[in-house]
Design an enzyme around this catalytic site. Structure first.
Site, PDB file in Angstrom:
ATOM      1  N   LYS A 137      30.759  23.865 -14.584  1.00  0.00           N
ATOM      2  CA  LYS A 137      32.104  24.432 -14.469  1.00  0.00           C
ATOM      3  C   LYS A 137      32.072  25.917 -14.784  1.00  0.00           C
ATOM      4  O   LYS A 137      31.265  26.356 -15.615  1.00  0.00           O
ATOM      5  CB  LYS A 137      33.024  23.714 -15.476  1.00  0.00           C
ATOM      6  N   GLU A 187      47.421  26.283 -26.040  1.00  0.00           N
ATOM      7  CA  GLU A 187      46.118  25.748 -26.463  1.00  0.00           C
ATOM      8  C   GLU A 187      45.679  26.257 -27.830  1.00  0.00           C
ATOM      9  O   GLU A 187      45.474  27.461 -28.023  1.00  0.00           O
ATOM     10  CB  GLU A 187      45.057  26.110 -25.409  1.00  0.00           C
TER      11      GLU A 187
HETATM   12  C1  LIG Z   1      42.143  29.883 -18.279  1.00  0.00           C
HETATM   13  C2  LIG Z   1      43.423  29.512 -18.369  1.00  0.00           C
HETATM   14  O1  LIG Z   1      43.791  28.220 -18.675  1.00  0.00           O
HETATM   15  C3  LIG Z   1      42.855  27.280 -19.194  1.00  0.00           C
HETATM   16  C4  LIG Z   1      43.584  26.388 -20.113  1.00  0.00           C
HETATM   17  C5  LIG Z   1      44.185  25.241 -19.676  1.00  0.00           C
HETATM   18  C6  LIG Z   1      43.941  24.769 -18.379  1.00  0.00           C
HETATM   19  C7  LIG Z   1      43.047  25.383 -17.576  1.00  0.00           C
HETATM   20  C8  LIG Z   1      42.727  24.856 -16.217  1.00  0.00           C
HETATM   21  O2  LIG Z   1      43.253  23.798 -15.853  1.00  0.00           O
HETATM   22  O3  LIG Z   1      41.981  25.486 -15.484  1.00  0.00           O
HETATM   23  C9  LIG Z   1      42.229  26.513 -18.039  1.00  0.00           C
HETATM   24  O4  LIG Z   1      41.026  25.922 -18.445  1.00  0.00           O
HETATM   25  C10 LIG Z   1      44.524  30.464 -18.199  1.00  0.00           C
HETATM   26  O5  LIG Z   1      45.684  30.077 -18.379  1.00  0.00           O
HETATM   27  O6  LIG Z   1      44.254  31.646 -17.900  1.00  0.00           O
END
Ligand SMILES: C=C(O[C@H]1C=CC=C(C(=O)O)[C@@H]1O)C(=O)O
Length: 387
Positions: A137, A187
């Site tokens: 990822k 988060e």
């Molecule tokens: C990298 C970000 O979100 C992260 C946090 C939650 C869900 C995310 C996703 O689904 O990609 C990302 O990992 C952002 O908001 O810039």
């Protein structure tokens, strides 16, 4: 010694109302923390070293806590330091702020960096690189640059963020060079309270919709998406492995739960652990956990390299960590997303998303568009979300 740490009669709304650029503000559903003035700043590119010097600095200054930020890039070649402030005064209050919404001026210029089509191209390149470089990822971000004809009203943006996202973590922190980082993230990288450590990694996203039927369908689609379950599992595996050496017990639910922000559906897994060594501070733990694959990728170093190749900007403090650590080692560190860096009359908003082999470029673009809404809504600029 003029450190003040008052059990403050002020409400969370009072603290948010008092916030001025240069201060540190951190509000959650449970409490607000406002730190003002500077006794000392501590900057250090190695976050573990930063964490190791802070207890001594707090003991020497007699200050109750330190506040600040870690950058995204904490690798050995980073030029961006962790930046902690030992504040002169600290005010805390229970509860979430409630304030009237403030009206902000509109920007005079808006520019997407990269353009939406370039971002989709970068997603295609990332998907190809996952296969050729054996990555599970990588998280790719884009930015929106806004320019104003007067100083950016950071104070109003922060208050609107706190009011619009009362269940999440609204933050404002000073950055080197007189800039500020402001945002409202769902988060939590981690909270340490005595021997208990709690982390709530988020990964896997779908935009919210104003139409309730579409909105519910988006949530359901996220819950059952194999692509998002994989994107999420990569983060949980990492966080559990990073916490394990510090914990004598860890409680990890079997699967993620579906949660919302006003702009996004997410998958989240709440993880609780009991620390083996009570001397490990919240900042030690943040230094060990950051950067998780929620904002970087897996394996970490290779993912960071790919991100730096494909993104046409430095992330600086976006996708870093923001929070506080006190003299007992307790603290809270949130993942610095849904945010913007503010200079004088300009600001840069950031939004990213996890890329796995099954990622679709248009869906990834739409996800970043939805993530910009956290900031844009606080600024009364919802219409810019499609830029
Ligand atoms: C990298 C970000 O979100 C992260 C946090 C939650 C869900 C995310 C996703 O689904 O990609 C990302 O990992 C952002 O908001 O810039």
């Amino acid at each position: 010694m003029d450190v003040v740490s008052s059990p403050d009669p002020a409400t969370p709304a009072d603290l948010a109302a008092r916030y001025q650029r240069g201060d540190f503000l951190f509000t959650t559903a449970q409490r607000a923390l406002l730190a003002q003035g500077t006794i000392r700043t501590v900057t250090e590119t190695d976050p573990r070293r930063l964490a190791s010097v802070i207890p001594g600095v707090l003991a020497e200054t007699g200050a109750p806590l330190a506040v600040g930020v870690l950058p995204f890039d904490t690798g050995p070649d980073t030029k961006v330091p962790g930046y902690l402030v030992v504040p002169r005064t600290v005010h805390r209050s229970e509860g979430a702020p409630s304030l009237p919404r403030e009206v902000l001026p509109a920007p005079v210029r808006v520019r997407a960096v990269p353009s939406p089509s370039q971002h989709m191209e970068a997603v295609r390149s990332a998907v190809a690189a996952l296969a050729s470089r054996e990555l599970r990822k990588a998280v790719l971000a884009r930015a929106l640059d806004l320019e104003f004809d007067s100083p950016v009203p950071a104070e109003s943006i922060v208050r609107n963020l706190a009011v619009g996202n009362p269940r999440h973590f609204t933050y404002a922190a000073e950055l080197p060079g007189g800039r500020s980082l402001v945002g409202a993230t769902p988060e939590l990288l981690l909270r340490r309270t005595g021997r208990t450590v709690f982390s709530s990694p988020h990964a896997g996203s779908m935009p919210r919709s104003a139409d309730p039927v579409t909105d519910r369908a988006n949530g359901e689609a996220l819950r059952t998406s194999r692509k998002d379950q994989l994107e999420h599992a990569v983060v949980i595996d990492y966080v559990v492995e990073a916490l394990r050496p510090f914990c004598r017990s860890l409680d990890v639910p079997a699967g993620p739960e579906l949660v919302t922000t006003p702009a996004i559906w997410h998958l989240r897994t709440p993880i609780t652990g009991e620390l083996a060594d009570p001397d490990v501070t919240a900042l030690d733990l943040a230094a060990a956990l950051h950067p998780t694959p929620a904002i970087c990728g897996t394996p970490t170093d290779e993912a960071r390299e790919l991100v730096q190749e494909l993104e046409p900007f430095d992330r600086d403090y976006y996708a870093g960590a923001v929070g506080w650590v006190d003299a007992a080692g307790d603290g809270e560190w949130a993942v610095a997303i849904r945010c913007a860096e503010i200079a004088s009359t300009s600001m840069r908003l950031y939004a990213g998303g996890g890329i796995v082999p099954a990622s679709d470029p248009q869906a990834e673009l739409d996800e970043t568009t939805a993530k910009f809404r956290t900031l844009l809504t606080a600024m009364g600029l919802e219409d810019l979300a499609g830029v």
